[in-house]
Scaffold this motif. Structure first.
Motif, short mmCIF file in Angstrom:
data_model
loop_
_atom_site.label_atom_id
_atom_site.label_comp_id
_atom_site.label_asym_id
_atom_site.label_seq_id
_atom_site.Cartn_x
_atom_site.Cartn_y
_atom_site.Cartn_z
N GLN A 105 40.66 -28.53 -25.85
CA GLN A 105 40.70 -28.03 -24.49
C GLN A 105 39.97 -29.03 -23.59
OE1 GLN A 105 39.49 -24.01 -23.80
NE2 GLN A 105 40.81 -23.16 -25.40
N TYR A 106 40.32 -29.00 -22.31
CA TYR A 106 39.76 -29.95 -21.35
C TYR A 106 39.06 -29.18 -20.24
CZ TYR A 106 42.80 -33.08 -23.92
OH TYR A 106 43.40 -33.77 -24.93
N TRP A 107 37.82 -29.59 -19.96
CA TRP A 107 36.98 -28.90 -19.00
C TRP A 107 36.41 -29.87 -17.99
CZ3 TRP A 107 36.18 -23.55 -19.34
CH2 TRP A 107 36.74 -22.95 -20.47
N SER A 108 36.33 -29.40 -16.75
CA SER A 108 35.76 -30.20 -15.66
C SER A 108 34.43 -29.58 -15.26
CB SER A 108 36.71 -30.21 -14.46
OG SER A 108 36.16 -30.92 -13.38
N PRO A 109 33.29 -30.15 -15.73
CA PRO A 109 31.98 -29.54 -15.49
C PRO A 109 31.39 -29.91 -14.12
CG PRO A 109 32.05 -30.88 -17.52
CD PRO A 109 33.21 -31.27 -16.68
N GLU A 133 45.59 -26.96 -18.98
CA GLU A 133 47.00 -26.87 -18.61
C GLU A 133 47.42 -28.04 -17.73
OE1 GLU A 133 50.07 -23.78 -16.34
OE2 GLU A 133 48.12 -23.06 -17.08
N ALA A 134 46.57 -28.39 -16.76
CA ALA A 134 46.90 -29.50 -15.86
C ALA A 134 46.91 -30.83 -16.60
CB ALA A 134 45.89 -29.56 -14.71
N GLU A 140 52.25 -34.77 -20.55
CA GLU A 140 53.66 -34.58 -20.91
C GLU A 140 54.57 -35.27 -19.91
OE1 GLU A 140 54.07 -30.37 -21.15
OE2 GLU A 140 53.36 -30.26 -23.24
N SER A 141 54.21 -35.18 -18.62
CA SER A 141 55.01 -35.85 -17.58
C SER A 141 54.95 -37.36 -17.75
CB SER A 141 54.50 -35.46 -16.19
OG SER A 141 54.64 -34.10 -15.96
#
Length: 323
Positions: A105-109, A133-134, A140-141
């Motif tokens: 998962q990816y998080w922006s702290p 998700e972003a 993917e894009s």
């Protein structure tokens, strides 16, 4: 009116999203508060976490995530302590244990200092937004775009993307670049990149497609330019297809231009047509009801003579090549 006392601890715990309150006791950064959403996400025991180091998450807890680089967090936290200003860290990848497997998962702290009434740093408020998700959608894009570009570069037919009313090259596949003698096209307007086309119809046709949105398709169109392998301009023939492309909001962005070199086919058809005309002329000559002969040079060498002329002179085909 009775004054209401606010239970800020309960308010903080009920705040939506991921949040942790830390003491500024570097390098430990002791946990003193966690939001309910964080407790649920990590299936944590609040009492077990309170009083532990912030990095307990990454090293010992059942939260099951592994920090990409502990030093990054320490540096970011200490920078907020020294500056007294909020700071946003780069997006971090954390791996959660889910059903026995690690899930990225990816998080922006975001790290925010909290001061008391006298301006002394009392706590550090650490929040994080899940941007998985972003990030996944963007990757993917990008992958799809790279795959599409790879496909276009493998295509044997020349293909280019011209953007804006100025018809600026933003993409040209290998076949197109090779056809145009390897010249540098990207970032240049059509007639600046290929000046030989100035007195030809191609710029006008592309502008028409851009302005109207109506596609243009045509066969065996001659084009004169400095093509692959040539030191001078030459003329080749192409089956052309020009199609406008639009943005998601429906605005025309540019033109997709493709063409297939059919020069050999055009020349072959012309040669076949000429051969047919020559055959028809020969048949008419030989079957004419009057005598005809074709003589060459001062000695009048017989090159061709029809059957009526042979009959008049009493000769045969052996006369061919003789005076």
């Amino acid at each position: 009116m009775q004054q209401t006392t606010i239970d800020f601890k309960s308010v903080f715990q009920a705040m939506p999203g991921i949040g942790i309150i830390l003491l500024p006791d570097s390098p430990n950064f002791t946990i003193v508060g966690l939001t309910d959403d964080l407790i649920k996400l990590g299936n944590l025991n609040r009492n077990e976490m309170i009083g532990k180091s912030f990095f307990y998450f990454f090293e010992e807890s059942s939260f099951g995530m592994f920090a990409p680089d502990k030093a990054i967090f320490i540096q970011s936290l200490e920078q907020v302590i020294s500056s007294g200003k909020s700071g946003r860290m780069e997006t971090q990848q954390l791996n959660f244990k889910k059903e026995g497997a690690l899930q990225a998962q990816y998080w922006s702290p975001v790290i925010t200092p909290v001061f008391d009434t006298e301006g002394n740093l009392q706590y550090i408020f650490h929040t994080a937004e899940n941007v998985t998700e972003a990030i996944v959608s963007k990757r993917e894009s990008e992958t799809a775009a790279k795959n599409f570009e790879s496909y276009l570069n493998q295509a044997t037919a020349p293909f280019a993307i011209l953007t804006g009313a100025e018809l600026e090259f933003t993409f040209a596949n290998k076949a197109y670049l090779q056809l145009m003698n390897g010249r540098d096209l990207i970032g240049k307007h059509l007639l600046d990149a290929i000046p030989e086309l100035k007195d030809q119809e191609f710029a006008r046709l592309l502008e028409q497609v851009y302005e109207t949105g109506e596609p243009f398709h045509a066969s065996e169109i001659p084009a004169t330019a400095l093509f692959e392998g040539g030191s001078e301009v030459s003329t080749r023939y192409f089956n052309l297809s020009y199609t406008s492309y639009k943005s998601f909001d429906g605005l025309t962005k540019g033109v997709l231009a493709s063409g297939y070199d059919v020069t050999e086919e055009v020349i072959s058809k012309r040669n076949s047509k000429q051969q047919l005309l020559n055959q028809q002329a020969y048949d008419l000559f030989m079957q004419a009801p009057v005598g005809f002969s074709l003589l060459r040079g001062d000695n009048h060498i017989v090159e061709l003579v029809n059957s009526m002329a042979l009959r008049f002179t009493g000769r045969d085909q052996e006369s061919i090549g003789k005076p």
